[in-house]
Write a protein that holds these residues in place. Structure first.
Motif, PDB file in Angstrom:
ATOM      1  N   LYS A 302       0.835  -1.304  -0.237  1.00 13.95           N
ATOM      2  CA  LYS A 302       0.105   0.000  -0.307  1.00 13.95           C
ATOM      3  C   LYS A 302       0.943   1.398  -0.092  1.00 13.95           C
ATOM      4  N   TYR A 303       1.965   1.230   0.833  1.00 10.18           N
ATOM      5  CA  TYR A 303       2.754   2.367   0.913  1.00 10.18           C
ATOM      6  C   TYR A 303       4.077   2.062   0.204  1.00 10.18           C
ATOM      7  N   ARG A 304       4.176   1.743  -1.186  1.00  8.14           N
ATOM      8  CA  ARG A 304       5.463   1.488  -1.674  1.00  8.14           C
ATOM      9  C   ARG A 304       6.796   2.494  -1.718  1.00  8.14           C
ATOM     10  N   SER A 305       5.973   3.795  -1.908  1.00  4.63           N
ATOM     11  CA  SER A 305       7.037   4.931  -1.803  1.00  4.63           C
ATOM     12  C   SER A 305       7.479   5.132  -0.696  1.00  4.63           C
ATOM     13  N   ILE A 306       6.904   4.847   0.468  1.00  7.97           N
ATOM     14  CA  ILE A 306       7.432   5.181   1.924  1.00  7.97           C
ATOM     15  C   ILE A 306       8.607   3.743   2.346  1.00  7.97           C
ATOM     16  N   TYR A 307       8.219   2.565   1.911  1.00  9.74           N
ATOM     17  CA  TYR A 307       9.059   1.853   1.983  1.00  9.74           C
ATOM     18  C   TYR A 307      10.289   1.804   1.134  1.00  9.74           C
ATOM     19  N   PHE A 308      10.169   2.284  -0.136  1.00 14.29           N
ATOM     20  CA  PHE A 308      11.327   2.636  -0.967  1.00 14.29           C
ATOM     21  C   PHE A 308      12.189   3.351  -0.172  1.00 14.29           C
ATOM     22  N   HIS A 309      11.815   4.448   0.505  1.00  9.65           N
ATOM     23  CA  HIS A 309      12.532   5.787   1.261  1.00  9.65           C
ATOM     24  C   HIS A 309      13.192   4.804   2.629  1.00  9.65           C
ATOM     25  N   PHE A 310      12.168   4.180   3.042  1.00  5.69           N
ATOM     26  CA  PHE A 310      12.731   3.268   4.437  1.00  5.69           C
ATOM     27  C   PHE A 310      13.805   2.653   3.942  1.00  5.69           C
ATOM     28  N   ILE A 311      13.739   1.658   2.875  1.00  4.21           N
ATOM     29  CA  ILE A 311      14.952   0.639   2.863  1.00  4.21           C
ATOM     30  C   ILE A 311      16.443   1.684   2.481  1.00  4.21           C
ATOM     31  N   LYS A 312      16.084   2.583   1.592  1.00  2.00           N
ATOM     32  CA  LYS A 312      17.319   3.616   1.303  1.00  2.00           C
ATOM     33  C   LYS A 312      17.716   4.196   2.850  1.00  2.00           C
ATOM     34  N   ALA A 347       8.780  -9.943   1.997  1.00  2.24           N
ATOM     35  CA  ALA A 347       9.023  -9.369   0.858  1.00  2.24           C
ATOM     36  C   ALA A 347       9.166 -10.511  -0.211  1.00  2.24           C
ATOM     37  N   TYR A 348       9.816 -11.756   0.309  1.00  2.00           N
ATOM     38  CA  TYR A 348       9.942 -13.063  -0.387  1.00  2.00           C
ATOM     39  C   TYR A 348       8.473 -13.787  -0.588  1.00  2.00           C
ATOM     40  N   LEU A 357      11.688  -4.141  -4.613  1.00  2.00           N
ATOM     41  CA  LEU A 357      12.495  -5.695  -4.364  1.00  2.00           C
ATOM     42  C   LEU A 357      13.845  -5.599  -4.796  1.00  2.00           C
ATOM     43  N   THR A 358      14.305  -4.837  -5.639  1.00  2.15           N
ATOM     44  CA  THR A 358      15.852  -4.476  -5.990  1.00  2.15           C
ATOM     45  C   THR A 358      16.461  -4.027  -4.967  1.00  2.15           C
ATOM     46  N   LEU A 359      15.686  -2.858  -4.117  1.00  4.35           N
ATOM     47  CA  LEU A 359      16.351  -2.397  -3.064  1.00  4.35           C
ATOM     48  C   LEU A 359      16.843  -3.129  -1.926  1.00  4.35           C
ATOM     49  N   ILE A 360      15.558  -4.063  -1.553  1.00  4.54           N
ATOM     50  CA  ILE A 360      15.682  -5.052  -0.575  1.00  4.54           C
ATOM     51  C   ILE A 360      16.685  -5.998  -0.817  1.00  4.54           C
ATOM     52  N   LEU A 363      19.893  -4.283   0.060  1.00  2.00           N
ATOM     53  CA  LEU A 363      20.234  -4.034   1.442  1.00  2.00           C
ATOM     54  C   LEU A 363      20.595  -5.551   2.186  1.00  2.00           C
ATOM     55  N   LYS A 364      19.962  -6.587   1.752  1.00  2.00           N
ATOM     56  CA  LYS A 364      20.211  -7.901   2.218  1.00  2.00           C
ATOM     57  C   LYS A 364      21.489  -8.218   2.013  1.00  2.00           C
ATOM     58  N   GLU A 365      22.093  -8.050   0.818  1.00  2.00           N
ATOM     59  CA  GLU A 365      23.136  -8.623   0.176  1.00  2.00           C
ATOM     60  C   GLU A 365      24.576  -7.787   0.872  1.00  2.00           C
TER      61      GLU A 365
END
Length: 396
Positions: A302-312, A347-348, A357-360, A363-365
């Motif tokens: 629902k909040y993909r944009s927020i999670y995008f910034h959260f991961i970064k 996410a998986y 998903l690319t950002l996640i 981050l994991k790697e």
């Protein structure tokens, strides 16, 4: 700093004049800190934008450093900010500087210039990443009413009448009393007779602690994370759902701000107050926000944009995390590590795709390579997260 950037900052940069600061005082801006010399008068060529000015008094005889204090300020182009040091408080003065005094200093800037340190431009890009979602209004909203951010909150002293001499403990909605002269707790039983049990060590220690309260205007004003994780009137199965997926709680936090991305700004603000001013209150709030973000499933979509910034944001924050805190995360597998595992597994399992998903995955790697954190087996439950099977004895 290249010549072109230097010329631009000389024209557009802000200036912070800090008068009367004792020699050897710890002074810094953003992530840089120095010990002042006797000619120090402040900072020049400050890039327009949000900055964190901080300082700590140093005892000349012992070398002891006082807890760090500071404030966030949004510098406009060519802004000229003046503050004074209060030698009695060993802190920044609360008195306002008159416009006449500021104007005289501005007119005398050529003579003052040689006593101003240039802004450490090499930290600017990283600082912008760490504070990208904090604007002037949000910084003011989250800072204490006094405007000063401290490593520890000043507490009001306790009067003699309020000093602890025992305690009343609520147990099963009934009143229990720890007496001052023994270690027993008396509680009323269902029959009306009093029963006695031994108090725990924690109860005895807490009984002797004064109920100290923060001094007015000194506390951070973080958004309170709702204690109820579910909407009013929820059925038992709905309550369970909202505890497993805390998207409802996250949405309440987002709605508490004027703009959705301000929740990322609050997370950044809390982290910087911990990183720079060493505020444990801020660290606990940052940790609670990270745990909340990692405890959601519906909100990720629902909040993909927020999670995008959260991961970064969390990627660069963990990169700046002090080693002792990272060691604690690794050695004790604390909630940050466990919740990041949970986020990656969500996410998986929920098939997050695209740039998020690319950002996640990045981050994991990065966490696996830099910190040797183990994120294998995300498609299976952790041992302590598996359902417990209880075998009931036959009563026949």
């Amino acid at each position: 700093m290249d010549q072109e950037t230097a010329k631009k900052l000389l024209v557009e940069g802000g200036t912070f004049i800090f008068l009367g600061v004792p020699q050897e005082t710890q002074f810094g801006i953003d992530m840089q800190c120095w010990n002042t010399d006797e000619d120090f008068r402040g900072i020049k060529m400050i890039p327009p934008g949000l900055h964190y000015v901080h300082y700590a008094a140093v005892n000349k005889d012992t070398g002891d450093v006082s807890p760090r204090s500071g404030f966030m300020h949004y510098f406009d182009k060519k802004e000229f900010l003046v503050k004074m040091w209060d030698k009695h408080l060993e802190d920044i003065s609360r008195e306002e500087i008159s416009e006449e005094s500021i104007q005289r200093l501005r007119e005398n800037l050529l003579n003052i210039d040689k006593h101003l340190a240039p802004y450490p431009y090499e930290i600017w890009q990283k600082w912008k990443l760490l504070s990208s979602q904090i604007n002037a209004d949000l910084a003011k909203k989250l800072s204490p009413e006094t405007g000063l951010i401290r490593s520890s909150v000043e507490l009001l002293s306790t009067s003699d009448a309020d000093r602890p001499r025992g305690v009343k403990v609520t147990e099963n909605s009934e009143v229990s009393t720890i007496t001052e002269n023994n270690d027993e707790i008396s509680t009323p039983s269902q029959s009306g007779l009093k029963r006695t049990r031994r108090s725990t060590q924690q109860e005895k220690e807490e009984a002797m602690l004064p109920n100290l309260k923060p001094a007015p205007g000194m506390s951070m004003r973080f958004t309170e994370i709702p204690k109820d994780k579910y909407p009013p009137g929820s059925a038992p199965q709905e309550i369970t759902k909202h505890y497993l997926d805390q998207s409802y709680t996250l949405e309440l936090m987002i709605r508490a701000h004027d703009e959705p991305l301000y929740i990322i700004g609050e997370m950044q603000f809390a982290f910087l107050c911990f990183l720079i001013s060493h505020s444990l209150e801020a660290f606990e709030h940052w940790k609670s926000m990270v745990i909340l973000f990692c405890s959601c499933e519906d909100a990720i979509h629902k909040y993909r944009s927020i999670y995008f910034h959260f991961i970064k944001t969390i990627e660069i924050q963990i990169d700046e995390m002090p080693e002792e805190f990272l060691a604690d995360i690794v050695m004790n597998k604390n909630l940050v590590y466990k919740k990041l595992r949970e986020l990656f597994r969500t996410a998986y399992m929920s098939k997050v795709d695209g740039r998020l998903l690319t950002l996640i995955e990045r981050l994991k790697e990065n966490l696996s390579q830099k910190l040797q954190w183990d994120f294998t087996g995300l498609d299976s439950d952790e041992d302590d997260e598996r359902p417990v099977v209880v075998k009931l004895n036959d009563t026949d």
